[in-house]
Design a protein around this motif. Structure first.
Motif, PDB file in Angstrom:
ATOM      1  N   LEU A 137       0.807  -1.220   0.000  1.00  0.00           N
ATOM      2  CA  LEU A 137       0.000   0.000   0.000  1.00  0.00           C
ATOM      3  C   LEU A 137       0.842   1.274   0.000  1.00  0.00           C
ATOM      4  O   LEU A 137       0.561   2.186  -0.794  1.00  0.00           O
ATOM      5  CB  LEU A 137      -0.953  -0.001   1.198  1.00  0.00           C
ATOM      6  CG  LEU A 137      -1.882   1.223   1.290  1.00  0.00           C
ATOM      7  CD1 LEU A 137      -2.804   1.294   0.074  1.00  0.00           C
ATOM      8  CD2 LEU A 137      -2.695   1.179   2.585  1.00  0.00           C
ATOM      9  N   PRO A 138       1.872   1.409   0.855  1.00  0.00           N
ATOM     10  CA  PRO A 138       2.652   2.663   0.841  1.00  0.00           C
ATOM     11  C   PRO A 138       3.274   2.950  -0.521  1.00  0.00           C
ATOM     12  O   PRO A 138       3.226   4.081  -1.015  1.00  0.00           O
ATOM     13  CB  PRO A 138       3.721   2.422   1.915  1.00  0.00           C
ATOM     14  CG  PRO A 138       3.122   1.393   2.820  1.00  0.00           C
ATOM     15  CD  PRO A 138       2.336   0.497   1.923  1.00  0.00           C
ATOM     16  N   VAL A 139       3.853   1.912  -1.132  1.00  0.00           N
ATOM     17  CA  VAL A 139       4.464   2.081  -2.454  1.00  0.00           C
ATOM     18  C   VAL A 139       3.403   2.442  -3.486  1.00  0.00           C
ATOM     19  O   VAL A 139       3.610   3.312  -4.342  1.00  0.00           O
ATOM     20  CB  VAL A 139       5.194   0.797  -2.878  1.00  0.00           C
ATOM     21  CG1 VAL A 139       5.696   0.909  -4.319  1.00  0.00           C
ATOM     22  CG2 VAL A 139       6.354   0.517  -1.938  1.00  0.00           C
ATOM     23  N   ALA A 140       2.247   1.774  -3.406  1.00  0.00           N
ATOM     24  CA  ALA A 140       1.164   2.030  -4.357  1.00  0.00           C
ATOM     25  C   ALA A 140       0.685   3.475  -4.287  1.00  0.00           C
ATOM     26  O   ALA A 140       0.491   4.136  -5.311  1.00  0.00           O
ATOM     27  CB  ALA A 140       0.000   1.077  -4.093  1.00  0.00           C
ATOM     28  N   VAL A 141       0.503   3.983  -3.069  1.00  0.00           N
ATOM     29  CA  VAL A 141       0.021   5.359  -2.893  1.00  0.00           C
ATOM     30  C   VAL A 141       1.044   6.357  -3.430  1.00  0.00           C
ATOM     31  O   VAL A 141       0.699   7.316  -4.135  1.00  0.00           O
ATOM     32  CB  VAL A 141      -0.291   5.644  -1.416  1.00  0.00           C
ATOM     33  CG1 VAL A 141      -0.583   7.125  -1.204  1.00  0.00           C
ATOM     34  CG2 VAL A 141      -1.472   4.800  -0.954  1.00  0.00           C
ATOM     35  N   ILE A 142       2.311   6.116  -3.118  1.00  0.00           N
ATOM     36  CA  ILE A 142       3.380   7.008  -3.593  1.00  0.00           C
ATOM     37  C   ILE A 142       3.425   7.034  -5.118  1.00  0.00           C
ATOM     38  O   ILE A 142       3.512   8.098  -5.748  1.00  0.00           O
ATOM     39  CB  ILE A 142       4.740   6.579  -3.026  1.00  0.00           C
ATOM     40  CG1 ILE A 142       4.789   6.823  -1.513  1.00  0.00           C
ATOM     41  CG2 ILE A 142       5.880   7.333  -3.721  1.00  0.00           C
ATOM     42  CD1 ILE A 142       6.019   6.248  -0.846  1.00  0.00           C
ATOM     43  N   LEU A 143       3.332   5.861  -5.738  1.00  0.00           N
ATOM     44  CA  LEU A 143       3.393   5.781  -7.194  1.00  0.00           C
ATOM     45  C   LEU A 143       2.160   6.398  -7.840  1.00  0.00           C
ATOM     46  O   LEU A 143       2.267   7.077  -8.876  1.00  0.00           O
ATOM     47  CB  LEU A 143       3.544   4.320  -7.627  1.00  0.00           C
ATOM     48  CG  LEU A 143       4.906   3.682  -7.328  1.00  0.00           C
ATOM     49  CD1 LEU A 143       4.880   2.198  -7.649  1.00  0.00           C
ATOM     50  CD2 LEU A 143       6.002   4.375  -8.125  1.00  0.00           C
ATOM     51  N   LEU A 144       0.998   6.182  -7.256  1.00  0.00           N
ATOM     52  CA  LEU A 144      -0.225   6.775  -7.792  1.00  0.00           C
ATOM     53  C   LEU A 144      -0.133   8.304  -7.801  1.00  0.00           C
ATOM     54  O   LEU A 144      -0.443   8.959  -8.803  1.00  0.00           O
ATOM     55  CB  LEU A 144      -1.441   6.330  -6.978  1.00  0.00           C
ATOM     56  CG  LEU A 144      -1.973   4.923  -7.249  1.00  0.00           C
ATOM     57  CD1 LEU A 144      -2.935   4.490  -6.153  1.00  0.00           C
ATOM     58  CD2 LEU A 144      -2.680   4.876  -8.607  1.00  0.00           C
ATOM     59  N   VAL A 145       0.297   8.857  -6.683  1.00  0.00           N
ATOM     60  CA  VAL A 145       0.408  10.318  -6.576  1.00  0.00           C
ATOM     61  C   VAL A 145       1.502  10.845  -7.499  1.00  0.00           C
ATOM     62  O   VAL A 145       1.303  11.832  -8.223  1.00  0.00           O
ATOM     63  CB  VAL A 145       0.694  10.725  -5.119  1.00  0.00           C
ATOM     64  CG1 VAL A 145       0.966  12.232  -5.031  1.00  0.00           C
ATOM     65  CG2 VAL A 145      -0.487  10.362  -4.222  1.00  0.00           C
ATOM     66  N   ALA A 146       2.657  10.170  -7.500  1.00  0.00           N
ATOM     67  CA  ALA A 146       3.789  10.636  -8.296  1.00  0.00           C
ATOM     68  C   ALA A 146       3.476  10.601  -9.789  1.00  0.00           C
ATOM     69  O   ALA A 146       3.769  11.568 -10.515  1.00  0.00           O
ATOM     70  CB  ALA A 146       5.017   9.778  -7.996  1.00  0.00           C
ATOM     71  N   VAL A 147       2.898   9.513 -10.250  1.00  0.00           N
ATOM     72  CA  VAL A 147       2.585   9.388 -11.675  1.00  0.00           C
ATOM     73  C   VAL A 147       1.533  10.402 -12.096  1.00  0.00           C
ATOM     74  O   VAL A 147       1.647  11.040 -13.155  1.00  0.00           O
ATOM     75  CB  VAL A 147       2.112   7.951 -11.987  1.00  0.00           C
ATOM     76  CG1 VAL A 147       1.459   7.885 -13.364  1.00  0.00           C
ATOM     77  CG2 VAL A 147       3.283   6.986 -11.927  1.00  0.00           C
TER      78      VAL A 147
END
Length: 240
Positions: A209-219
């Motif tokens: 989840l932490p990686v997913a949220v970071i990638l979603l926001v960053a992308v």
């Protein structure tokens, strides 16, 4: 950062007769599948998760994202009418943010809403499956819209590239190659769905989840910013 006139023109373009027919077809097919599955199998949590994960999130959401994201700007660039918009006293980031907002709204309505209804048909939201996949569809709608809007600004073949990403990279490679899953919007959205579910293993993601949220926001932010920068290069001489 939101321009009502630009929004109105974008909605009109996206919901025109041709695109609207495609946008309505996919949700209608999902609901038809859900009704047939429920009629033949009854309420089954695993089957509900398979249908919503296999068709709604893996196929319907990205395809609608392609239609809405690229359709929000690519046709105007292709036919040259974007020049008339750029000649108006409207900042380029405002144009991009407005068009992205419209693309997100259209993608959410045509993907998240039918996903929830299909989930209710399949098992009445047992194990929070309908709600979890609806949240995943909402989250994925944002990232897909930003990515495909960017594609619409950088390539005349945005629809083809978007379809390759959605159907080949995410659906095929994402299911066969572990490394590809990390770069999959679908897996990022599934991580959010897994967190909102009951934790019974019906919904799982290859990304934490932490990686997913970071990638979603960053992308999403990176795609939006770069689309704005690309639009500046299309400005008439003397413009910003």
């Amino acid at each position: 950062m939101y321009h009502p006139t630009v929004a109105r023109l974008t909605y009109r373009a996206l919901l025109g007769r041709r695109r609207a027919a495609i946008l309505f077809t996919l949700p209608a097919l999902l609901l038809l599948i859900a009704a047939a599955v429920r009629a033949f199998n009854g309420a089954d949590d695993q089957i509900a998760a398979d249908v919503l994960g296999g068709f709604a999130l893996a196929t319907m959401v990205p395809l609608i994202g392609v239609i809405a994201g690229t359709g929000a700007i690519a046709p105007e660039i292709d036919d040259g009418s974007i020049v008339y918009l750029l000649a108006k006293p409207v900042k380029r980031p405002t144009i991009i943010v407005t068009k992205l907002t419209v693309a997100i709204a259209v993608t959410m309505v045509f993907s998240a809403v039918p996903t929830f209804i299909a989930g209710m048909i399949l098992n009445g939201n047992g194990q929070q499956i309908a709600v979890s996949y609806t949240i995943a569809a909402l989250v994925a709608s944002i990232a897909y819209s930003a990515l495909f809007l960017l594609l619409g600004t950088v390539s005349r073949h945005a629809v083809v590239i978007g379809l390759v990403y959605a159907l080949v990279w995410e659906t095929l490679f994402g299911s066969l190659i572990d490394g590809a899953r990390t770069l999959s919007v679908q897996q990022w959205a599934l991580a959010v769905a897994e967190h909102t579910g009951r934790g019974d293993g019906l919904i799982s993601s290859a990304v934490g989840l932490p990686v997913a949220v970071i990638l979603l926001v960053a992308v999403t932010l990176a795609a939006t910013w770069y689309a704005g920068q690309k639009l500046r290069t299309l400005a008439p001489a003397g413009e910003e």
